[in-house]
Design a protein around this motif. Structure first.
Motif, PDB file in Angstrom:
ATOM      1  N   GLU A   1       0.830  -1.211   0.000  1.00 40.06           N
ATOM      2  CA  GLU A   1       0.000   0.000   0.000  1.00 40.06           C
ATOM      3  C   GLU A   1       0.861   1.256   0.000  1.00 40.06           C
ATOM      4  O   GLU A   1       0.573   2.228  -0.710  1.00 40.06           O
ATOM      5  CB  GLU A   1      -0.937  -0.014   1.204  1.00 40.06           C
ATOM      6  CG  GLU A   1      -1.914   1.151   1.226  1.00 40.06           C
ATOM      7  CD  GLU A   1      -2.858   1.084   2.422  1.00 40.06           C
ATOM      8  OE1 GLU A   1      -3.471   2.127   2.737  1.00 40.06           O
ATOM      9  OE2 GLU A   1      -2.983   0.003   3.018  1.00 40.06           O
ATOM     10  N   ASP A   2       1.935   1.242   0.781  1.00 44.40           N
ATOM     11  CA  ASP A   2       2.838   2.397   0.834  1.00 44.40           C
ATOM     12  C   ASP A   2       3.491   2.643  -0.533  1.00 44.40           C
ATOM     13  O   ASP A   2       3.627   3.793  -0.971  1.00 44.40           O
ATOM     14  CB  ASP A   2       3.919   2.177   1.890  1.00 44.40           C
ATOM     15  CG  ASP A   2       3.377   2.273   3.310  1.00 44.40           C
ATOM     16  OD1 ASP A   2       2.267   2.810   3.474  1.00 44.40           O
ATOM     17  OD2 ASP A   2       4.067   1.793   4.236  1.00 44.40           O
ATOM     18  N   ILE A   3       3.913   1.565  -1.194  1.00 46.22           N
ATOM     19  CA  ILE A   3       4.549   1.694  -2.506  1.00 46.22           C
ATOM     20  C   ILE A   3       3.567   2.254  -3.531  1.00 46.22           C
ATOM     21  O   ILE A   3       3.891   3.170  -4.294  1.00 46.22           O
ATOM     22  CB  ILE A   3       5.096   0.333  -2.968  1.00 46.22           C
ATOM     23  CG1 ILE A   3       6.310  -0.068  -2.121  1.00 46.22           C
ATOM     24  CG2 ILE A   3       5.484   0.371  -4.446  1.00 46.22           C
ATOM     25  CD1 ILE A   3       6.772  -1.492  -2.349  1.00 46.22           C
ATOM     26  N   GLU A   4       2.366   1.708  -3.546  1.00 42.80           N
ATOM     27  CA  GLU A   4       1.361   2.174  -4.513  1.00 42.80           C
ATOM     28  C   GLU A   4       0.989   3.634  -4.244  1.00 42.80           C
ATOM     29  O   GLU A   4       0.752   4.400  -5.190  1.00 42.80           O
ATOM     30  CB  GLU A   4       0.133   1.277  -4.453  1.00 42.80           C
ATOM     31  CG  GLU A   4       0.389  -0.126  -4.998  1.00 42.80           C
ATOM     32  CD  GLU A   4      -0.805  -1.046  -4.845  1.00 42.80           C
ATOM     33  OE1 GLU A   4      -1.664  -0.767  -3.964  1.00 42.80           O
ATOM     34  OE2 GLU A   4      -0.894  -2.043  -5.591  1.00 42.80           O
ATOM     35  N   LEU A   5       0.941   4.008  -2.980  1.00 48.08           N
ATOM     36  CA  LEU A   5       0.626   5.397  -2.634  1.00 48.08           C
ATOM     37  C   LEU A   5       1.740   6.334  -3.105  1.00 48.08           C
ATOM     38  O   LEU A   5       1.479   7.397  -3.683  1.00 48.08           O
ATOM     39  CB  LEU A   5       0.425   5.526  -1.128  1.00 48.08           C
ATOM     40  CG  LEU A   5      -0.073   6.880  -0.613  1.00 48.08           C
ATOM     41  CD1 LEU A   5      -1.452   7.186  -1.182  1.00 48.08           C
ATOM     42  CD2 LEU A   5      -0.123   6.881   0.915  1.00 48.08           C
ATOM     43  N   ALA A   6       2.986   5.935  -2.887  1.00 52.13           N
ATOM     44  CA  ALA A   6       4.126   6.758  -3.316  1.00 52.13           C
ATOM     45  C   ALA A   6       4.157   6.895  -4.840  1.00 52.13           C
ATOM     46  O   ALA A   6       4.441   7.968  -5.371  1.00 52.13           O
ATOM     47  CB  ALA A   6       5.434   6.145  -2.818  1.00 52.13           C
TER      48      ALA A   6
END
Length: 422
Positions: free
Chosen positions: A69-74
């Protein structure tokens, strides 16, 4: 890697293979999975994730659901920055994301990030680095859709870098391959980019034939994206053939469809190109053309437009200002454009030099005008012969002749003829 992750988590949980397998699976099957000799089905993976009390995302990709989720958000933030014209911010975000070790095993997301970095790098004017990133991505195992996507970008950047043979090679590898592909929006867009490279290089016969083929493909597809790409490039071909009113007809259709359906960046680029065509075909409408291009300039500043797009808009605005009798305004526009123009975009740089020369000539500053006209030599001399270079040499010759530089004009005419193969 899936088997290794299952083995690692199993040991962390203090379970044997038999305990993990019971009762749904055999311990020998679990052993084969952990050793990489069997690929578990999605249902088995989901079962093992439940029994190991870990996320399915971790077993498949090596990252937790939270990390994913953090990667996709970034990645989403980086894309948003690029779309909003915050090119430097976008480039930084994409580059920082690529340093995240969790991205290593996520092939699609990592490729999405590298592609975004390539677009941001292109937008920043670093065309050589953009080419390097795109070429590296093309060498990987990629989907058919991504293959076309990368080819469009690489063909475009090669073209803007005046590397026309390489631009043509990239496009023809896909469109001119042994297997005839069914036309799609992406392929028509790639074809349109390839067509512009044909035009720049001077392959007029191939350009006319290919323009007709793209128009037929767009008519069959009937989609806004294909119609815009085919009609705009048909306009360029018609203009090059001297059919200027026909060119405007095609361009007006492309702009109308783009206005209803296009993304802001593409609409702004199309609007600027239409204004540039209008000022050439109908100089008497230079004021209307200038207003169109000024609107495009304002819109481009709010998008992920490249520095080449922005510089081109400034140069065309300067052309309109000269026709309207405002050479000082023209100089201001050109100076702003030259400051953002990459050094390897030589033909557009030469066109800007000529407009500076004409502006100084209109102000009565003949010596400076002659000096600026001569600057074209440094821009064009390193380039291979092409139709576009020939046209710019010819324009330089006309400018020098108008300024009384007969020797310079003769040499520039000779260079134009040599580029045209005469």
């Amino acid at each position: 890697m899936v088997g290794l992750r299952i083995k690692t988590v199993r040991r962390q949980r203090g379970l044997s293979q038999a305990q993990l397998a019971h009762p749904e699976l055999s311990d020998s099957y679990v052993s084969l999975i952990e050793s990489g000799k069997r690929t578990p089905t999605p249902a088995v993976l989901e079962l093992l994730a439940q029994k190991l009390d870990c996320s399915l995302s971790y077993l498949v990709n090596g990252v937790t659901a939270e990390q994913m989720e953090d990667i996709e958000l970034a990645l989403g933030y980086a894309r948003l920055a690029l779309e909003n014209g915050e090119v430097s911010e976008a480039r930084t975000r994409f580059a920082e994301l690529l340093t995240d070790n969790n991205l290593t095993g996520l092939t699609k997301l990592r490729q999405d990030t590298e592609y975004g970095l390539a677009l941001a790098t292109e937008a920043a004017g670093d065309l050589d680095e953009a080419i390097s990133i795109l070429a590296r991505l093309r060498a990987e195992e990629i989907t058919a859709e991504r293959t076309v996507e990368l080819a469009i970008a690489l063909c475009r950047v090669y073209r803007d870098s005046e590397r026309l043979s390489e631009a043509v090679e990239v496009g023809e590898q896909i469109i001119g391959g042994p297997t005839r592909l069914t036309w799609t929006d992406s392929l028509v867009e790639l074809g349109a980019t390839l067509l512009s490279a044909y035009l720049y290089r001077g392959d007029m016969l191939r350009a006319r034939q290919f323009a007709a083929e793209l128009l037929n493909a767009a008519d069959v597809l009937g989609t806004p994206r294909s119609i815009v790409a085919a009609c705009w490039n048909a306009a360029l071909v018609a203009q090059s053939a001297g059919h200027e009113e026909e060119a405007l007809t095609f361009a007006e259709r492309a702009l109308a469809v783009q206005s209803e359906n296009g993304q802001p960046r593409n609409l702004a680029r199309m609007r600027n190109a239409f204004g540039a065509l209008l000022v050439r075909v109908r100089p008497g409408q230079a004021q209307a053309a200038r207003d169109i291009m000024q609107r495009a300039m304002d819109e481009l500043a709010q998008t992920s437009a490249s520095t080449v797009d922005l510089a081109r808009c400034r140069v065309e605005l300067a052309r309109a200002e000269i026709i309207l009798g405002s050479p000082s305004e023209a100089l201001g526009q050109i100076q702003a454009g030259q400051e953002m123009l990459p050094g390897n975009v030589r033909v557009l740089g030469a066109e800007a030099d000529l407009l500076v020369s004409r502006a100084h000539g209109a102000l009565g500053q003949v010596t400076e005008a002659q000096r600026q006209a001569r600057a074209v030599y440094d821009r064009l001399a390193p380039l291979p012969d092409s139709r576009r270079a020939a046209g710019t040499w010819y324009a330089a010759a006309e400018t020098m002749e108008m300024l009384g530089d007969s020797d310079g004009a003769v040499e520039a005419y000779q260079r134009a003829m040599a580029c045209a193969g005469l």
